[in-house]
Design a protein around this motif. Structure first.
Motif, PDB file in Angstrom:
ATOM      1  N   ALA A 122      -4.258  21.739  -4.333  1.00 14.01           N
ATOM      2  CA  ALA A 122      -3.849  20.365  -4.007  1.00 14.01           C
ATOM      3  C   ALA A 122      -2.670  20.415  -3.045  1.00 14.01           C
ATOM      4  O   ALA A 122      -1.880  21.364  -3.055  1.00 14.01           O
ATOM      5  CB  ALA A 122      -3.477  19.590  -5.266  1.00 14.01           C
ATOM      6  N   ALA A 123      -2.559  19.373  -2.226  1.00 13.02           N
ATOM      7  CA  ALA A 123      -1.439  19.266  -1.293  1.00 13.02           C
ATOM      8  C   ALA A 123      -1.119  17.797  -1.063  1.00 13.02           C
ATOM      9  O   ALA A 123      -2.018  16.958  -0.989  1.00 13.02           O
ATOM     10  CB  ALA A 123      -1.773  19.950   0.034  1.00 13.02           C
ATOM     11  N   TRP A 124       0.185  17.514  -0.958  1.00 13.41           N
ATOM     12  CA  TRP A 124       0.681  16.159  -0.752  1.00 13.41           C
ATOM     13  C   TRP A 124       1.425  16.117   0.583  1.00 13.41           C
ATOM     14  O   TRP A 124       2.363  16.901   0.809  1.00 13.41           O
ATOM     15  CB  TRP A 124       1.611  15.741  -1.887  1.00 13.41           C
ATOM     16  N   LEU A 125       1.028  15.205   1.490  1.00 18.18           N
ATOM     17  CA  LEU A 125       1.563  15.188   2.850  1.00 18.18           C
ATOM     18  C   LEU A 125       2.037  13.794   3.250  1.00 18.18           C
ATOM     19  O   LEU A 125       1.526  12.783   2.747  1.00 18.18           O
ATOM     20  CB  LEU A 125       0.502  15.630   3.854  1.00 18.18           C
ATOM     21  N   ARG A 128       3.554  16.503   7.387  1.00 16.94           N
ATOM     22  CA  ARG A 128       4.288  17.602   6.774  1.00 16.94           C
ATOM     23  C   ARG A 128       3.875  17.726   5.308  1.00 16.94           C
ATOM     24  O   ARG A 128       3.720  16.710   4.620  1.00 16.94           O
ATOM     25  CB  ARG A 128       5.803  17.341   6.835  1.00 16.94           C
ATOM     26  N   VAL A 129       3.703  18.971   4.851  1.00 14.48           N
ATOM     27  CA  VAL A 129       3.349  19.205   3.449  1.00 14.48           C
ATOM     28  C   VAL A 129       4.614  19.121   2.617  1.00 14.48           C
ATOM     29  O   VAL A 129       5.547  19.905   2.791  1.00 14.48           O
ATOM     30  CB  VAL A 129       2.675  20.575   3.254  1.00 14.48           C
ATOM     31  N   ARG A 130       4.653  18.193   1.697  1.00 11.79           N
ATOM     32  CA  ARG A 130       5.840  17.972   0.871  1.00 11.79           C
ATOM     33  C   ARG A 130       5.800  18.808  -0.417  1.00 11.79           C
ATOM     34  O   ARG A 130       6.790  19.407  -0.804  1.00 11.79           O
ATOM     35  CB  ARG A 130       5.963  16.489   0.521  1.00 11.79           C
ATOM     36  N   GLU A 131       4.642  18.813  -1.076  1.00 16.73           N
ATOM     37  CA  GLU A 131       4.451  19.624  -2.276  1.00 16.73           C
ATOM     38  C   GLU A 131       3.003  20.123  -2.265  1.00 16.73           C
ATOM     39  O   GLU A 131       2.118  19.491  -1.679  1.00 16.73           O
ATOM     40  CB  GLU A 131       4.722  18.824  -3.557  1.00 16.73           C
ATOM     41  N   ASN A 132       2.766  21.250  -2.927  1.00 16.01           N
ATOM     42  CA  ASN A 132       1.394  21.723  -3.092  1.00 16.01           C
ATOM     43  C   ASN A 132       1.282  22.568  -4.345  1.00 16.01           C
ATOM     44  O   ASN A 132       2.287  22.871  -5.005  1.00 16.01           O
ATOM     45  CB  ASN A 132       0.891  22.473  -1.849  1.00 16.01           C
ATOM     46  N   ILE A 133       0.049  22.920  -4.696  1.00 18.26           N
ATOM     47  CA  ILE A 133      -0.232  23.753  -5.872  1.00 18.26           C
ATOM     48  C   ILE A 133      -1.023  24.964  -5.403  1.00 18.26           C
ATOM     49  O   ILE A 133      -2.059  24.827  -4.739  1.00 18.26           O
ATOM     50  CB  ILE A 133      -1.039  22.975  -6.929  1.00 18.26           C
ATOM     51  N   ILE A 134      -0.528  26.153  -5.723  1.00 18.80           N
ATOM     52  CA  ILE A 134      -1.214  27.401  -5.417  1.00 18.80           C
ATOM     53  C   ILE A 134      -1.588  28.083  -6.735  1.00 18.80           C
ATOM     54  O   ILE A 134      -0.722  28.356  -7.564  1.00 18.80           O
ATOM     55  CB  ILE A 134      -0.339  28.348  -4.567  1.00 18.80           C
ATOM     56  N   MET A 135      -2.877  28.340  -6.901  1.00 13.33           N
ATOM     57  CA  MET A 135      -3.356  28.955  -8.128  1.00 13.33           C
ATOM     58  C   MET A 135      -3.120  30.473  -8.095  1.00 13.33           C
ATOM     59  O   MET A 135      -2.758  31.043  -7.053  1.00 13.33           O
ATOM     60  CB  MET A 135      -4.839  28.639  -8.318  1.00 13.33           C
ATOM     61  N   ASN A 136      -3.358  31.135  -9.218  1.00 12.75           N
ATOM     62  CA  ASN A 136      -3.115  32.582  -9.298  1.00 12.75           C
ATOM     63  C   ASN A 136      -3.986  33.385  -8.335  1.00 12.75           C
ATOM     64  O   ASN A 136      -3.613  34.481  -7.916  1.00 12.75           O
ATOM     65  CB  ASN A 136      -3.335  33.078 -10.736  1.00 12.75           C
ATOM     66  N   LEU A 157       0.846  -1.187   0.000  1.00 13.63           N
ATOM     67  CA  LEU A 157       0.000   0.000   0.000  1.00 13.63           C
ATOM     68  C   LEU A 157       0.884   1.240   0.000  1.00 13.63           C
ATOM     69  O   LEU A 157       1.865   1.306   0.744  1.00 13.63           O
ATOM     70  CB  LEU A 157      -0.885  -0.014   1.246  1.00 13.63           C
ATOM     71  N   ASP A 158       0.539   2.242  -0.817  1.00  9.09           N
ATOM     72  CA  ASP A 158       1.366   3.448  -0.867  1.00  9.09           C
ATOM     73  C   ASP A 158       0.667   4.662  -0.276  1.00  9.09           C
ATOM     74  O   ASP A 158       1.179   5.281   0.639  1.00  9.09           O
ATOM     75  CB  ASP A 158       1.785   3.756  -2.308  1.00  9.09           C
ATOM     76  N   HIS A 159      -0.529   5.036  -0.803  1.00  8.93           N
ATOM     77  CA  HIS A 159      -1.166   6.253  -0.308  1.00  8.93           C
ATOM     78  C   HIS A 159      -2.644   6.291  -0.654  1.00  8.93           C
ATOM     79  O   HIS A 159      -3.147   5.456  -1.398  1.00  8.93           O
ATOM     80  CB  HIS A 159      -0.472   7.505  -0.869  1.00  8.93           C
ATOM     81  N   ILE A 160      -3.300   7.311  -0.115  1.00 12.88           N
ATOM     82  CA  ILE A 160      -4.691   7.600  -0.429  1.00 12.88           C
ATOM     83  C   ILE A 160      -4.776   9.051  -0.881  1.00 12.88           C
ATOM     84  O   ILE A 160      -4.055   9.909  -0.370  1.00 12.88           O
ATOM     85  CB  ILE A 160      -5.595   7.351   0.806  1.00 12.88           C
ATOM     86  N   VAL A 207       7.064  10.707  -0.303  1.00 11.28           N
ATOM     87  CA  VAL A 207       6.604  12.028  -0.733  1.00 11.28           C
ATOM     88  C   VAL A 207       5.195  12.292  -0.223  1.00 11.28           C
ATOM     89  O   VAL A 207       4.863  13.405   0.170  1.00 11.28           O
ATOM     90  CB  VAL A 207       6.651  12.147  -2.274  1.00 11.28           C
ATOM     91  N   HIS A 208       4.368  11.284  -0.236  1.00 12.34           N
ATOM     92  CA  HIS A 208       3.042  11.440   0.352  1.00 12.34           C
ATOM     93  C   HIS A 208       2.435  10.098   0.714  1.00 12.34           C
ATOM     94  O   HIS A 208       2.646   9.099   0.037  1.00 12.34           O
ATOM     95  CB  HIS A 208       2.099  12.240  -0.551  1.00 12.34           C
TER      96      HIS A 208
END
Length: 322
Positions: free
Chosen positions: A192-195, A178-186, A154-157, A201-202
């Motif tokens: 989106a966020a990957w934790l 911990r937030v590893r990567e995320n997306i911030i719109m204009n 199993l890896d992630h959900i 990575v998530h």
């Protein structure tokens, strides 16, 4: 001054999914993905991949519609479990203790701000392979199965959320993710966020629900470790009329080699062909992708994801008519 990190949650332990076609869903995971059936109880079947050490990592439960029943996290100790229960109680999102389930002891149930059902536990039952399934590789709980193209663990959900920021803040503040990567719109909206709580990575991701739903599942992911296995299983999926939504391809976020498919019950399943990259830096700073970088963040190489990818989740809701 930064907050003292919380190291009370160790990993994702298991996921329960609902299926209106339980036998077909079971066939998909057992015969195509090579997972092992541990046991059955009532309307549920418990399964694990061949490098999963616990009693199960997947619980398939018969239901009227597809979706996620719950996701379980394992604490780092019994004392850590008690500390997190106190924090969850204080947050207002805690629910109750349950005696346990097959494969684990007492667990504390709670919900995310969006209503996703979760539980936290410590006591687990470890898988004990029968003699004929014992591997000569001591770090492997059982022999590699001979069915399908077997997944390893199993890896992630990935969960859809009405408010990504509220849900990821909850996981950070109450559980130590911990937030590893995320997306911030204009418009400064976090889409989106990957934790994670481990070097992965998530282990959980939140994606904004474009249909305005709450508490839905986007996908469940199992890991192969070898990119070639995505090509192998894609061939089998095609032979058996399993719809491949996207891939194989590579994400910019996580650097993972992926494929998305739909199991017969309607839930989206992602398969990882490698582990992307690992994070060992305790002072890791979140990698933020902006709207102009989004195309490479979503797809590093491969065909673009269909529009359906950003809207479909389970339980299914229909887009509003214009």
């Amino acid at each position: 001054m930064s907050k003292e990190p919380i190291f009370d949650v160790a990993q994702i332990a298991h996921v329960e999914i609902f299926s209106p076609k339980p036998e077909e869903t079971l066939w998909f995971f057992k015969e195509l993905l090579g997972m092992e059936e541990t046991t059955r109880q009532g309307q549920s079947v418990y399964l694990r991949a061949y490098e999963d050490f616990y009693h199960h990592t997947l619980k398939i439960t018969e239901a009227k519609e597809a979706g996620m029943g719950h996701v379980a996290w394992r604490a780092t100790s019994e004392a850590a479990l008690e500390r997190r229960v106190q924090a969850l109680d204080a947050s207002g999102y805690g629910q109750k203790w349950i005696e346990g389930d097959l494969g684990h002891g007492a667990a504390y149930q709670f919900v995310t701000p969006d209503g996703h059902q979760m539980e936290l536990l410590w006591d687990v039952e470890y898988f004990q392979a029968p003699e004929e399934q014992k591997s000569k590789l001591l770090s492997r709980p059982q022999k590699k199965p001979l069915r399908g193209v077997p997944v390893r663990r199993l890896d992630h959900i990935n969960l859809l959320a009405s408010d990504v920021t509220a849900n990821r803040n909850f996981m950070m503040d109450q559980l130590g993710f911990r937030v590893r990567e995320n997306i911030i719109m204009n418009d400064q909206r976090e889409s989106a966020a990957w934790l994670s709580v481990s070097p992965l990575v998530h282990e959980i991701a939140f994606l904004g629900d474009q249909l305005g739903g709450r508490g839905r599942m986007h996908h469940l992911c199992y890991w192969y470790g070898y990119p070639q296995h995505l090509s192998d299983i894609a061939d089998i999926f095609t032979e058996h009329d399993i719809r491949i939504e996207a891939g194989p391809g590579k994400h910019g976020v996580s650097q993972a080699y992926f494929m998305y498919v739909f199991e017969p019950g309607g839930n989206r399943v992602e398969l990882f062909g490698d582990a992307g990259y690992m994070i060992f830096d305790p002072a890791w700073k979140t990698l933020t992708w902006n709207e102009e970088q989004l195309s490479k963040g979503i797809i590093w190489y491969g065909s673009p994801l269909p529009a359906e990818y950003f809207m479909y989740g389970t339980p299914v809701i229909q887009p509003a008519k214009v």
